[in-house]
Design a protein around this motif. Structure first.
Motif, short mmCIF file in Angstrom:
data_model
loop_
_atom_site.label_atom_id
_atom_site.label_comp_id
_atom_site.label_asym_id
_atom_site.label_seq_id
_atom_site.Cartn_x
_atom_site.Cartn_y
_atom_site.Cartn_z
N PRO A 96 -1.40 -24.96 -8.28
CA PRO A 96 -2.59 -24.20 -8.68
C PRO A 96 -3.71 -24.33 -7.65
O PRO A 96 -3.77 -25.31 -6.90
CB PRO A 96 -2.98 -24.85 -10.00
N TYR A 97 -4.61 -23.34 -7.64
CA TYR A 97 -5.69 -23.31 -6.67
C TYR A 97 -7.03 -23.64 -7.33
O TYR A 97 -7.28 -23.29 -8.49
CB TYR A 97 -5.78 -21.94 -5.99
N MET A 98 -7.86 -24.30 -6.56
CA MET A 98 -9.24 -24.55 -6.94
C MET A 98 -10.09 -23.58 -6.11
O MET A 98 -10.17 -23.72 -4.88
CB MET A 98 -9.64 -26.00 -6.67
N VAL A 99 -10.67 -22.60 -6.76
CA VAL A 99 -11.34 -21.51 -6.06
C VAL A 99 -12.78 -21.89 -5.71
O VAL A 99 -13.53 -22.35 -6.58
CB VAL A 99 -11.34 -20.23 -6.92
N LEU A 100 -13.14 -21.71 -4.44
CA LEU A 100 -14.55 -21.79 -4.04
C LEU A 100 -15.05 -20.36 -3.94
O LEU A 100 -14.69 -19.62 -3.02
CB LEU A 100 -14.70 -22.51 -2.70
N LEU A 101 -15.85 -19.94 -4.92
CA LEU A 101 -16.25 -18.54 -5.07
C LEU A 101 -17.65 -18.32 -4.53
O LEU A 101 -18.60 -19.04 -4.89
CB LEU A 101 -16.19 -18.15 -6.54
N GLU A 102 -17.79 -17.33 -3.67
CA GLU A 102 -19.10 -16.94 -3.18
C GLU A 102 -19.94 -16.42 -4.34
O GLU A 102 -19.45 -15.70 -5.22
CB GLU A 102 -18.96 -15.87 -2.10
N GLY A 103 -21.23 -16.80 -4.37
CA GLY A 103 -22.08 -16.54 -5.53
C GLY A 103 -22.15 -15.10 -5.97
O GLY A 103 -22.14 -14.79 -7.16
N TYR A 104 -22.19 -14.15 -5.01
CA TYR A 104 -22.34 -12.75 -5.42
C TYR A 104 -21.07 -12.19 -6.06
O TYR A 104 -21.10 -11.11 -6.66
CB TYR A 104 -22.77 -11.90 -4.22
N LEU A 105 -19.93 -12.91 -5.94
CA LEU A 105 -18.68 -12.48 -6.58
C LEU A 105 -18.53 -13.06 -7.98
O LEU A 105 -17.54 -12.78 -8.66
CB LEU A 105 -17.48 -12.89 -5.72
N GLY A 135 -7.27 -15.08 -16.47
CA GLY A 135 -5.95 -14.76 -16.98
C GLY A 135 -4.81 -15.27 -16.14
O GLY A 135 -3.65 -14.92 -16.40
N SER A 136 -5.08 -16.09 -15.13
CA SER A 136 -4.03 -16.55 -14.22
C SER A 136 -3.75 -18.03 -14.42
O SER A 136 -4.67 -18.85 -14.49
CB SER A 136 -4.44 -16.30 -12.77
N SER A 137 -2.45 -18.37 -14.45
CA SER A 137 -2.04 -19.78 -14.53
C SER A 137 -2.08 -20.44 -13.16
O SER A 137 -1.84 -21.65 -13.04
CB SER A 137 -0.63 -19.88 -15.11
N ARG A 138 -2.38 -19.68 -12.13
CA ARG A 138 -2.41 -20.20 -10.75
C ARG A 138 -3.80 -20.76 -10.39
O ARG A 138 -4.02 -21.18 -9.27
CB ARG A 138 -2.02 -19.10 -9.76
N LYS A 195 -14.59 -12.63 -0.33
CA LYS A 195 -14.53 -11.20 -0.63
C LYS A 195 -13.40 -10.97 -1.61
O LYS A 195 -12.52 -11.81 -1.80
CB LYS A 195 -14.33 -10.39 0.64
N GLU A 196 -13.40 -9.82 -2.24
CA GLU A 196 -12.43 -9.55 -3.31
C GLU A 196 -10.99 -9.62 -2.81
O GLU A 196 -10.08 -10.02 -3.55
CB GLU A 196 -12.72 -8.18 -3.92
N ASP A 197 -10.75 -9.25 -1.55
CA ASP A 197 -9.39 -9.27 -1.02
C ASP A 197 -8.80 -10.68 -1.00
O ASP A 197 -7.58 -10.85 -1.03
CB ASP A 197 -9.36 -8.68 0.39
N ASP A 198 -9.68 -11.71 -0.95
CA ASP A 198 -9.20 -13.10 -0.91
C ASP A 198 -8.55 -13.52 -2.22
O ASP A 198 -7.83 -14.52 -2.27
CB ASP A 198 -10.35 -14.05 -0.58
N LEU A 199 -8.82 -12.78 -3.30
CA LEU A 199 -8.22 -13.12 -4.59
C LEU A 199 -6.70 -12.94 -4.60
O LEU A 199 -6.00 -13.59 -5.38
CB LEU A 199 -8.84 -12.26 -5.69
N HIS A 200 -6.21 -12.06 -3.74
CA HIS A 200 -4.77 -11.78 -3.71
C HIS A 200 -3.98 -13.06 -3.40
O HIS A 200 -2.92 -13.30 -3.99
CB HIS A 200 -4.47 -10.70 -2.66
N TRP A 201 -4.48 -13.88 -2.48
CA TRP A 201 -3.80 -15.13 -2.10
C TRP A 201 -3.76 -16.08 -3.31
O TRP A 201 -2.74 -16.70 -3.60
CB TRP A 201 -4.53 -15.77 -0.93
N VAL A 202 -4.88 -16.17 -4.02
CA VAL A 202 -4.97 -17.08 -5.16
C VAL A 202 -4.07 -16.61 -6.30
O VAL A 202 -3.33 -17.40 -6.89
CB VAL A 202 -6.42 -17.18 -5.65
N LEU A 203 -4.09 -15.33 -6.58
CA LEU A 203 -3.42 -14.82 -7.78
C LEU A 203 -1.95 -14.47 -7.57
O LEU A 203 -1.18 -14.42 -8.54
CB LEU A 203 -4.16 -13.58 -8.29
N GLU A 204 -1.54 -14.25 -6.30
CA GLU A 204 -0.17 -13.77 -6.12
C GLU A 204 0.60 -14.46 -4.99
O GLU A 204 1.70 -14.98 -5.23
CB GLU A 204 -0.19 -12.25 -5.86
#
Length: 714
Positions: free
Chosen positions: A95-104, A115-118, A80-89
């Motif tokens: 750095p993080y390797m994001v496993l993104l749900e398809g609908y996002l 735009g993130s170096s993380r 969900k979109e709220d999970d991006l906060h952990w990755v980005l901030e």
């Protein structure tokens, strides 16, 4: 005596060195033998993935790539979109390797991550069911600038002014990402990653997750950069000065496929007075991910409909005596700025094709036709060319013929507003060269009905093809679905129209076969490895048959080399030959070498030796020879023949080369443990070197032997 003692000592010292070398050799061999098993214990490979790769044109690059040795990061699941906060901030282990749900997987999310170096990379899980709101990574104005509407011709319609055809388009396929992005196609592999994440990466009681952490490595380093101009120049330098040249990019190319109702001499030119009706559709599609392009609505709907119409016309008893000929054309590479159609127009203008533009009486194109609303099929024409009175008269006759052909059918034809321009279509490339009367048939009046245009979700489900649970493959091949019946209706209208345009009168016997359509839909969209496709394909192409949907991505070909015939083209050639050809009594040798047969008429026909059906109650087949008027011609942009890599007239798309595409997960230790391991390793190495030095220096003492000093008996 002294001499003998020296010899004995040397012999024993040599023996010791021999044993030492043997031991070292065995140790190396043992290490090599067990190296893979050690790697397997560390890494879990992800085999069912599809990467985003780099593509280039005259001005820029798009796509994705990893660093030279791959990119690694701690996995974080974003459901969900709220999970991006952990990755980005807030996450403590970038750095993080994001496993993104398809609908996002949308533009808004990707812009944040881009735009993130993380962020070091991304794996996207396949969304099932498809995103309900639609998803199209293509642009809203496909092939902008390469159609008929430009600053020099129809400026008021340029850049889709007034009509955004692909309103769902978010343009992700035309973005440049500096980190790797992979699609996870297997839900079991996706679950393995999620389980690893749950076991190691989720913080307990709001605390920081403890090492070891679950990490992922994605490798997709691309060799080409900047633009086609740059990469082709590097290719040229390599081929000029290197003994073993390595290209960094390849042009996108394949083959156009065409045939005629009445065979024509392929080695001669059609007489100026001979006219033919040209019907066309496209053969390729794409998505954000390499070699994933199901293209059910965008490609296969028109492809299958045209094939069914071709079969219906070839069955007519007077098909060979019509005043005008009919040419069935399937263009390759149309997704990438009209590669196939621009090449055919170029060849016609340069007298490299048996037909000239002046031989084309009229033009009918099938675009997306499977998602008709209330049975409507829309007729699109070009408002610019219709300003010419004679052209407008012929276009109106074409529209009237279509309307008459639809009377009494389940297809309702309607003309769009005459002030509306043509949608993206191959016909536009012909209009750039000559005012030809023509029409484009679609299931949409303005914006596309297809919500998944050029995405991985443009599958059979998108055009409402569903089979009952538990149905066998043979039953599925015979089950006439609602989609098959609807496309057969469109094919009947198309065939009747072409027949009348060619000079025919009685259309009562013109009818497309729904059973043939349903077989083609199953073979092209569900599984090509079925009994029908097996029986009509060449034996050396049977490896192309799969128990999975075909992918309609155009191939990449090294400049100056002939492209390979990709799987969709092989399937098309096989089906078209079966539907429009005739069985001839040739042996295998005669069929494969028709120039040895006096009545073969190779300039008029092509021949193919197919596997044939299985003999009853056996595993052997009954092969036979099929004769047809099918031809295939090169579909590579003229820009590469002209060496105009910066062309704005022709497509300049190339695909970067790469050496390795790989995805894997593993556990990564803390940085402190890595430092400790490094220090211990260095310490062991130094101690080993010191010990080895002293042992070597005192070898004569440590490894000396005491000999008996008694008399030697001879």
């Amino acid at each position: 005596m002294a001499a003998l003692d020296v010899v004995g000592m040397v012999g024993e010292a040599g023996s010791w060195r021999g044993w030492r070398c043997l031991g070292l050799t065995l140790a190396v061999i043992t290490g090599l033998c067990h190296g893979n098993s050690v790697e397997r214990k560390i890494y879990i490979p992800l085999n069912s993935t599809a990467p985003c790769v780099r593509l280039l044109n005259a001005t820029h690059q798009i796509g994705c790539q990893s660093s030279r040795n791959g990119d690694t990061g701690v996995i974080h699941v974003v459901d969900k979109e709220d999970d991006l906060h952990w990755v980005l901030e807030t996450g403590p282990n970038p750095p993080y390797m994001v496993l993104l749900e398809g609908y996002l997987f949308n533009r808004e999310t990707m812009q944040k991550l881009k735009g993130s170096s993380r962020v070091s990379g991304m794996a996207v899980s396949f969304s099932n069911p498809s995103p309900p709101g639609g998803f199209s990574p293509d642009v809203q104005c496909p092939n902008d600038g390469f159609g008929v509407y430009t600053s020099d011709h129809g400026l008021q319609y340029a850049h889709c002014n007034g009509t955004l055809w692909n309103q769902q388009g978010n343009g992700l396929s035309y973005e440049d990402f500096q980190f790797p992005i992979f699609l996870l196609q297997d839900k079991n592999e996706t679950e393995v990653i999620r389980q690893c994440y749950r076991d190691h990466n989720i913080p307990q009681n709001d605390s920081i997750p403890q090492y070891p952490l679950c990490a992922m490595q994605l490798s997709s380093h691309m060799h080409a950069v900047t633009s086609t101009v740059t990469c082709m120049r590097r290719n040229s330098i390599q081929s000029s000065f290197s003994i073993n040249p390595e290209a960094v990019c390849d042009s996108l190319a394949g083959y156009n496929v065409w045939s005629t109702l009445k065979p024509i001499n392929n080695s001669a030119k059609l007489a100026p007075e001979e006219q033919l009706v040209m019907v066309a559709t496209r053969l390729d599609s794409r998505s954000f991910f390499w070699n994933l392009a199901p293209g059910a609505e965008s490609t296969v709907s028109g492809l299958v409909t045209q094939l069914a119409a071709a079969e219906a016309l070839h069955r007519l008893p007077d098909s060979q005596t019509l005043p005008r000929n009919i040419m069935f054309t399937f263009f390759q590479g149309e997704v990438f700025d009209y590669i196939g159609s621009s090449r055919m127009v170029y060849d016609m203008e340069k007298d490299k094709f048996p037909i000239k533009l002046s031989n084309i009486h009229s033009f009918v194109e099938l675009s997306q036709v499977a998602l008709r609303d209330s049975s409507f099929l829309w007729m699109h024409t070009d408002p610019i060319s219709r300003r010419n009175e004679s052209v407008d008269l012929m276009v109106q006759n074409l529209l009237d013929t279509l309307n008459n052909a639809s009377l009494g059918s389940n297809v309702t034809l309607a003309e769009v507003n005459q002030s509306q321009p043509l949608p993206p279509a191959s016909f536009q490339r012909f209009l750039r060269a000559r005012n030809i009367p023509g029409v484009v048939l679609t299931d949409h009046r303005a914006a596309y009905s297809n919500r998944y245009y050029h995405s991985v979700y443009d599958t059979s489900e998108n055009i409402r093809i569903n089979y009952p649970d538990g149905i066998s493959q043979e039953e599925a091949l015979e089950l006439v679905t609602g989609t098959a019946r609807a496309l057969a209706d469109v094919a009947t209208v198309l065939a009747s129209t072409l027949y009348r345009l060619a000079g025919g009168n009685d259309t009562t016997t013109v009818k497309a076969d729904p059973k043939t359509v349903t077989r083609m839909l199953y073979g092209f969209l569900v599984a090509s490895n079925n009994s029908w496709f097996q029986s009509i394909i060449r034996a050396d192409w049977k490896g192309s048959l799969e128990d999975a949907p075909s992918q309609y991505y155009v191939t990449a070909t090294s400049h100056g080399h002939q492209p390979t015939t990709n799987t969709p083209t092989r399937l098309l050639l096989s089906v078209l030959a079966n539907l429009t050809g005739n069985v001839v009594n040739f042996t295998k040798e005669e069929c494969q070498n028709p120039e040895k047969v006096t009545d073969a008429q190779k300039d008029l026909f092509s021949y193919v030796w197919v596997q044939g059906p299985l003999n009853e109650n056996t595993t052997t087949r009954a092969p036979f020879c099929v004769r047809s008027s099918i031809r295939n011609t090169l579909a590579e942009s003229p820009a590469f023949e002209l060496d105009e890599w910066g062309s704005t007239e022709y497509s300049t798309w190339t695909e970067s080369r790469w050496k390795e595409i790989r995805a894997r997960i593993f556990l990564v230790p803390s940085h402190a443990l890595e430092v400790i391991t490094l220090v211990v390793g260095i310490t062991v190495l130094v101690v080993s070197l010191i010990v080895t030095y002293f042992i070597n220096a005192k070898a004569d003492v440590l490894f000396s032997s005491t000999h008996d000093s008694g008399d030697v008996a001879y």
